[in-house]
Motif scaffolding. Structure first.
Motif, PDB file in Angstrom:
ATOM      1  N   TYR A  87      39.339  -8.105 -18.879  1.00 44.37           N
ATOM      2  CA  TYR A  87      38.039  -8.891 -18.373  1.00 44.37           C
ATOM      3  C   TYR A  87      36.798  -8.165 -19.139  1.00 44.37           C
ATOM      4  N   LEU A  88      37.010  -6.814 -19.120  1.00 40.93           N
ATOM      5  CA  LEU A  88      35.750  -5.979 -19.829  1.00 40.93           C
ATOM      6  C   LEU A  88      35.791  -6.681 -21.281  1.00 40.93           C
ATOM      7  N   ARG A  89      36.930  -6.772 -21.919  1.00 37.92           N
ATOM      8  CA  ARG A  89      37.004  -7.352 -23.459  1.00 37.92           C
ATOM      9  C   ARG A  89      36.572  -8.762 -23.614  1.00 37.92           C
ATOM     10  N   ILE A  90      37.013  -9.696 -22.692  1.00 40.03           N
ATOM     11  CA  ILE A  90      36.771 -10.968 -22.877  1.00 40.03           C
ATOM     12  C   ILE A  90      35.446 -11.398 -22.226  1.00 40.03           C
ATOM     13  N   LEU A  94      31.737 -13.401 -24.108  1.00 41.11           N
ATOM     14  CA  LEU A  94      31.880 -14.666 -23.835  1.00 41.11           C
ATOM     15  C   LEU A  94      30.459 -15.001 -23.069  1.00 41.11           C
ATOM     16  N   LEU A  95      30.084 -14.350 -22.472  1.00 43.88           N
ATOM     17  CA  LEU A  95      28.615 -14.608 -21.850  1.00 43.88           C
ATOM     18  C   LEU A  95      27.795 -14.418 -22.667  1.00 43.88           C
ATOM     19  N   VAL A  96      27.492 -13.566 -23.598  1.00 47.02           N
ATOM     20  CA  VAL A  96      26.549 -13.604 -24.663  1.00 47.02           C
ATOM     21  C   VAL A  96      26.604 -14.702 -25.588  1.00 47.02           C
ATOM     22  N   ALA A  97      28.072 -15.276 -25.829  1.00 45.61           N
ATOM     23  CA  ALA A  97      28.202 -16.253 -26.760  1.00 45.61           C
ATOM     24  C   ALA A  97      27.533 -17.573 -25.995  1.00 45.61           C
ATOM     25  N   ALA A  98      27.747 -17.624 -24.585  1.00 43.95           N
ATOM     26  CA  ALA A  98      27.322 -18.900 -23.819  1.00 43.95           C
ATOM     27  C   ALA A  98      25.734 -18.948 -23.780  1.00 43.95           C
ATOM     28  N   VAL A  99      25.168 -17.784 -23.776  1.00 43.74           N
ATOM     29  CA  VAL A  99      23.661 -17.666 -23.966  1.00 43.74           C
ATOM     30  C   VAL A  99      23.387 -18.188 -25.368  1.00 43.74           C
ATOM     31  N   GLY A 325      39.189  -6.077 -37.706  1.00 47.44           N
ATOM     32  CA  GLY A 325      39.820  -6.971 -36.727  1.00 47.44           C
ATOM     33  C   GLY A 325      38.886  -7.274 -35.463  1.00 47.44           C
ATOM     34  N   ASN A 326      37.952  -6.248 -35.128  1.00 47.11           N
ATOM     35  CA  ASN A 326      37.262  -6.452 -34.046  1.00 47.11           C
ATOM     36  C   ASN A 326      36.244  -7.534 -34.315  1.00 47.11           C
ATOM     37  N   LEU A 327      36.100  -8.228 -35.441  1.00 47.01           N
ATOM     38  CA  LEU A 327      35.089  -9.475 -35.820  1.00 47.01           C
ATOM     39  C   LEU A 327      35.643 -10.446 -35.494  1.00 47.01           C
ATOM     40  N   SER A 328      37.295 -10.510 -35.309  1.00 49.31           N
ATOM     41  CA  SER A 328      37.629 -11.864 -35.130  1.00 49.31           C
ATOM     42  C   SER A 328      37.300 -12.600 -33.600  1.00 49.31           C
ATOM     43  N   TYR A 329      37.311 -11.948 -32.766  1.00 52.53           N
ATOM     44  CA  TYR A 329      36.646 -12.690 -31.314  1.00 52.53           C
ATOM     45  C   TYR A 329      35.349 -13.134 -31.414  1.00 52.53           C
ATOM     46  N   PRO A 330      34.304 -12.308 -31.884  1.00 50.15           N
ATOM     47  CA  PRO A 330      32.936 -12.711 -32.014  1.00 50.15           C
ATOM     48  C   PRO A 330      32.769 -14.068 -32.820  1.00 50.15           C
ATOM     49  N   ILE A 331      33.677 -13.832 -33.960  1.00 51.23           N
ATOM     50  CA  ILE A 331      33.416 -15.011 -34.952  1.00 51.23           C
ATOM     51  C   ILE A 331      33.966 -16.312 -34.098  1.00 51.23           C
ATOM     52  N   TYR A 332      35.184 -16.216 -33.441  1.00 52.65           N
ATOM     53  CA  TYR A 332      35.694 -17.368 -32.749  1.00 52.65           C
ATOM     54  C   TYR A 332      34.755 -17.995 -31.809  1.00 52.65           C
ATOM     55  N   ILE A 333      34.315 -17.049 -30.706  1.00 55.09           N
ATOM     56  CA  ILE A 333      33.579 -17.567 -29.966  1.00 55.09           C
ATOM     57  C   ILE A 333      32.144 -18.042 -30.201  1.00 55.09           C
ATOM     58  N   ASN A 334      31.495 -17.396 -31.143  1.00 62.45           N
ATOM     59  CA  ASN A 334      30.086 -17.483 -31.683  1.00 62.45           C
ATOM     60  C   ASN A 334      30.112 -18.678 -32.701  1.00 62.45           C
ATOM     61  N   HIS A 335      31.021 -18.964 -33.741  1.00 67.12           N
ATOM     62  CA  HIS A 335      30.934 -19.670 -35.105  1.00 67.12           C
ATOM     63  C   HIS A 335      30.503 -20.829 -34.766  1.00 67.12           C
ATOM     64  N   TYR A 336      30.810 -21.774 -33.648  1.00 70.31           N
ATOM     65  CA  TYR A 336      30.300 -23.279 -33.508  1.00 70.31           C
ATOM     66  C   TYR A 336      28.729 -23.325 -33.538  1.00 70.31           C
ATOM     67  N   ALA A 337      28.248 -22.467 -32.524  1.00 72.91           N
ATOM     68  CA  ALA A 337      26.758 -22.322 -32.267  1.00 72.91           C
ATOM     69  C   ALA A 337      25.976 -21.857 -33.425  1.00 72.91           C
ATOM     70  N   LEU A 338      26.497 -20.838 -34.070  1.00 75.29           N
ATOM     71  CA  LEU A 338      25.746 -20.368 -35.265  1.00 75.29           C
ATOM     72  C   LEU A 338      25.764 -21.157 -36.272  1.00 75.29           C
ATOM     73  N   ALA A 339      27.123 -22.066 -36.618  1.00 77.23           N
ATOM     74  CA  ALA A 339      27.129 -23.074 -37.665  1.00 77.23           C
ATOM     75  C   ALA A 339      26.250 -24.128 -37.451  1.00 77.23           C
ATOM     76  N   LEU A 340      26.077 -24.473 -36.111  1.00 71.47           N
ATOM     77  CA  LEU A 340      25.301 -25.650 -35.639  1.00 71.47           C
ATOM     78  C   LEU A 340      23.683 -25.216 -36.107  1.00 71.47           C
ATOM     79  N   ILE A 373      29.418 -14.284 -40.093  1.00 71.80           N
ATOM     80  CA  ILE A 373      30.128 -12.895 -39.836  1.00 71.80           C
ATOM     81  C   ILE A 373      29.286 -11.890 -39.479  1.00 71.80           C
ATOM     82  N   VAL A 374      27.984 -11.523 -40.177  1.00 71.95           N
ATOM     83  CA  VAL A 374      27.055 -10.593 -39.722  1.00 71.95           C
ATOM     84  C   VAL A 374      26.399 -10.960 -38.568  1.00 71.95           C
ATOM     85  N   CYS A 375      26.061 -12.154 -38.103  1.00 67.27           N
ATOM     86  CA  CYS A 375      25.560 -12.439 -36.675  1.00 67.27           C
ATOM     87  C   CYS A 375      26.727 -12.102 -35.626  1.00 67.27           C
TER      88      CYS A 375
END
Length: 399
Positions: A87-90, A94-99, A325-340, A373-375
């Motif tokens: 939960y500390l990892r996920i 996920l909360l930051v990505a939601a914001v 590898g540590n970039l994979s999770y933030p890319i996944y959960i943030n990519h749509y909003a950042l792309a938008l 990726i940078v964001c």
């Protein structure tokens, strides 16, 4: 008395080179949702590959493998430390990505460019009720129940963190491992493992039959559709396949029964993905074939046991691998909003992407990937700075 985590020196040579593999999978998801915006010439064949579905399915196998390794190395008889660490990892990212996603969606709604998007958004879905639900998402599976206490049952429902269903599927797997670990204390590892296997087979059957519509119109179909989280159940074989790869790879554990279970899990995973890919047999075969090839390529590197790769002057050490590898999770959960946000900014600047030359669009697509990726790296640093110490504490090892 709980068994202590293994000391760092025992694990010094146990790192698996999987970071670049995870990074590529995250890029596959990103490319599946955004490539055609910049390079529509690929629309004739790229969607048929279903890169996003393949990557997510492989992610599930990799997660099963890595979590089985983590439980064996650090969380033996420490079930609560395992689930807290997950939960500390996920949760915080996920909360930051939601914001971030909420801000982006409401901004484009008010600026007037909401029509420029990567997928259709139901009318009225960009609402405060859905925003609250997205902020509660890190509390899964209690998020929807907490929302109902406050009378929040939005219609239509919309996840601001797009494609986050895969994160919730992961969380179900984490809870399954947690329950398996608890059961093992009372009934033994063999009995708990049998229950785990039967549960995985049952979840696959119910989830796949429900999603594929094989039970549609029948009493059993109505019953299956009402099972909580039934959509997520169909992915159970992918996690099981990863777990079995880990178990079978352990020295002294290469028994015929484990190998049979491994192949059974692999077969079920291919069937599930084929059903999920769609009714077209040739299209489903293409997706399943790409899934198998991706798995083989990734796990050949992982199971090879090498700690460094060199090509000329380029050296990929495990430190580099872990960082990537540590970039994979933030890319996944943030990519749509950042792309938008990026695509809308391009249109606000007065640039019409389809009318640009092929060369300009290709360069723009490369820059688009770099910016995301940078964001994503910046956003994950915000949460890792707060949680890394806590995660090391619960893991018992500083990585």
């Amino acid at each position: 008395m709980a068994e202590a985590a293994r000391p760092p020196e025992v694990l010094a040579d146990g790192y698996k080179m999987q970071g670049v593999f995870r990074f590529v999978l995250a890029l596959m998801v990103l490319w599946s949702h955004s490539t055609l915006v910049f390079i529509p010439e690929l629309s004739g064949w790229l969607p048929q590959l279903q890169l996003g579905n393949v990557a997510v399915s492989v992610f599930f196998v990799l997660s099963g493998y890595l979590m089985a390794e983590a439980v064996a190395n650090w969380y033996s008889l420490r079930s609560f430390s395992f689930i807290i660490n997950r939960y500390l990892r996920i949760g915080p990212p996920l909360l930051v990505a939601a914001v971030v996603s909420i801000v982006v969606h409401f901004a484009i709604l008010h600026i007037g460019t909401a029509g420029v998007r990567l997928e259709s958004i139901p009318e009225g879905a960009i609402s405060y009720e859905n925003a609250v639900l997205s902020l509660l998402a890190p509390l899964f599976p209690l998020d929807s129940r907490i929302a109902k206490l406050f009378g929040i049952t939005p219609e239509p429902y919309y996840q601001f963190v797009r494609y986050s269903w895969a994160i919730f599927t992961e969380m179900i797997f984490y809870w399954a491992l947690f329950l398996h670990s608890l059961c093992a204390r009372f009934v033994g590892t063999r009995s708990a493992g049998t229950v785990f296997l039967l549960a995985a087979f049952g979840m696959f059957a119910v989830g796949t039959l429900n999603y594929g519509g094989f039970l549609r119109g029948s009493q059993w179909g109505d019953l299956a559709a009402r099972i909580p989280l039934v959509f997520h159940m169909q992915w159970a074989p992918h996690f099981l396949l990863g777990v079995m790869i880990s178990y079978y790879g352990c020295e002294g554990s290469r028994r015929p029964l484990l190998l049979a279970i491994l192949f059974a899990a692999g077969a079920m995973a291919c069937v599930q993905l084929g059903v999920y890919a769609g009714p077209n047999m040739s299209g489903a075969s293409l997706v399943v074939g790409l899934y198998v090839l991706t798995l083989l390529a990734g796990f050949l590197v992982i199971l090879g046991g090498r700690q460094e790769y060199s090509v000329g002057r380029f050296r990929l050490t495990r430190r580099h691998d872990r960082t990537v590898g540590n970039l994979s999770y933030p890319i996944y959960i943030n990519h749509y909003a950042l792309a938008l946000a990026i695509i809308n900014a391009i249109y606000i600047a007065g640039l019409d992407i389809p009318n640009l030359s092929w060369m300009v669009r290709s360069v723009a697509f490369i820059l688009f990937n770099v910016i995301i990726i940078v964001c994503a790296a910046f956003l994950i640093r915000l949460t890792d700075a707060l949680t890394d110490g806590l995660r090391d504490h619960f893991r018992g090892v500083a990585l």
